[in-house]
Design a protein around this motif. Structure first.
Motif, short mmCIF file in Angstrom:
data_model
loop_
_atom_site.label_atom_id
_atom_site.label_comp_id
_atom_site.label_asym_id
_atom_site.label_seq_id
_atom_site.Cartn_x
_atom_site.Cartn_y
_atom_site.Cartn_z
N ALA A 24 0.83 -1.21 0.00
CA ALA A 24 0.00 0.00 0.00
C ALA A 24 0.86 1.26 0.00
O ALA A 24 0.62 2.19 -0.78
N VAL A 25 1.88 1.29 0.83
CA VAL A 25 2.75 2.47 0.90
C VAL A 25 3.55 2.61 -0.39
O VAL A 25 3.65 3.70 -0.96
N LEU A 26 4.10 1.52 -0.87
CA LEU A 26 4.88 1.57 -2.12
C LEU A 26 4.02 2.00 -3.29
O LEU A 26 4.47 2.75 -4.16
N SER A 27 2.77 1.54 -3.33
CA SER A 27 1.87 1.92 -4.41
C SER A 27 1.64 3.43 -4.41
O SER A 27 1.65 4.07 -5.46
N GLY A 28 1.43 4.00 -3.23
CA GLY A 28 1.25 5.44 -3.14
C GLY A 28 2.48 6.20 -3.60
O GLY A 28 2.39 7.19 -4.33
N LEU A 29 3.65 5.71 -3.20
CA LEU A 29 4.89 6.38 -3.61
C LEU A 29 5.09 6.25 -5.12
O LEU A 29 5.43 7.22 -5.79
N ARG A 30 4.86 5.05 -5.66
CA ARG A 30 5.10 4.82 -7.09
C ARG A 30 4.12 5.57 -7.97
O ARG A 30 4.51 6.23 -8.93
N HIS A 31 2.84 5.43 -7.68
CA HIS A 31 1.83 5.94 -8.60
C HIS A 31 1.46 7.39 -8.33
O HIS A 31 1.40 8.19 -9.25
N ALA A 32 1.19 7.73 -7.08
CA ALA A 32 0.78 9.11 -6.79
C ALA A 32 1.94 10.07 -6.92
O ALA A 32 1.84 11.09 -7.60
N ALA A 33 3.06 9.75 -6.28
CA ALA A 33 4.20 10.67 -6.28
C ALA A 33 5.23 10.36 -7.36
O ALA A 33 6.19 11.11 -7.51
N ALA A 34 5.07 9.27 -8.10
CA ALA A 34 5.99 8.88 -9.17
C ALA A 34 7.42 8.71 -8.65
O ALA A 34 8.38 9.04 -9.33
N ILE A 35 7.54 8.20 -7.44
CA ILE A 35 8.85 7.93 -6.85
C ILE A 35 9.28 6.54 -7.27
O ILE A 35 8.49 5.60 -7.30
N ARG A 36 10.55 6.38 -7.59
CA ARG A 36 11.11 5.10 -7.98
C ARG A 36 11.49 4.32 -6.73
O ARG A 36 12.38 4.73 -5.98
#
Length: 116
Positions: free
Chosen positions: A100-112
């Motif tokens: 859940a946390v990684l998904s938010g970072l990846r998709h919402a914030a576009a963080i690698r």
């Protein structure tokens, strides 16, 4: 919050370390993320006009930054035996909170996200 956002912009990578509390991060960390990773900073900064309402995800000022999660969990040794271990990690920490946390970072914030 601007000072915290400036720190994120300055950093090469973000490493979030937290204990697993009821299948999520502690509330104080979640509240901080909610305030710092705000709309128009971490996501939703694209073009907003009569022609186009920007992408909600993937347009933040953190796009391309790197991140890693370190989630800890405690308990008695019998609770961390082979029955609770999964092939993709070393302990019995459930995968759902991390996803859940990684998904938010990846998709919402576009963080690698880096392997953790």
């Amino acid at each position: 919050m601007v000072a915290e956002q400036d720190k994120l912009l300055w950093a090469d990578a973000l490493i979030l370390t937290f204990p697993l509390w009821w299948f999520s991060m502690p509330a104080i960390l979640k509240g901080g993320i909610d305030r710092v990773y705000s709309y128009s900073f971490a996501y939703g900064v694209g073009e907003h006009s009569d022609q186009r309402w920007g992408d909600r995800y993937g347009e933040g000022k953190l796009a391309g930054k790197r991140a890693m999660l370190i989630v800890t969990a405690g308990g008695w040794e019998p609770h961390d035996g082979p029955r609770h271990q999964q092939p993709d990690r070393r302990s019995g920490v459930p995968d759902q909170p991390r996803r859940a946390v990684l998904s938010g970072l990846r998709h919402a914030a576009a963080i690698r996200c880096l392997p953790s």
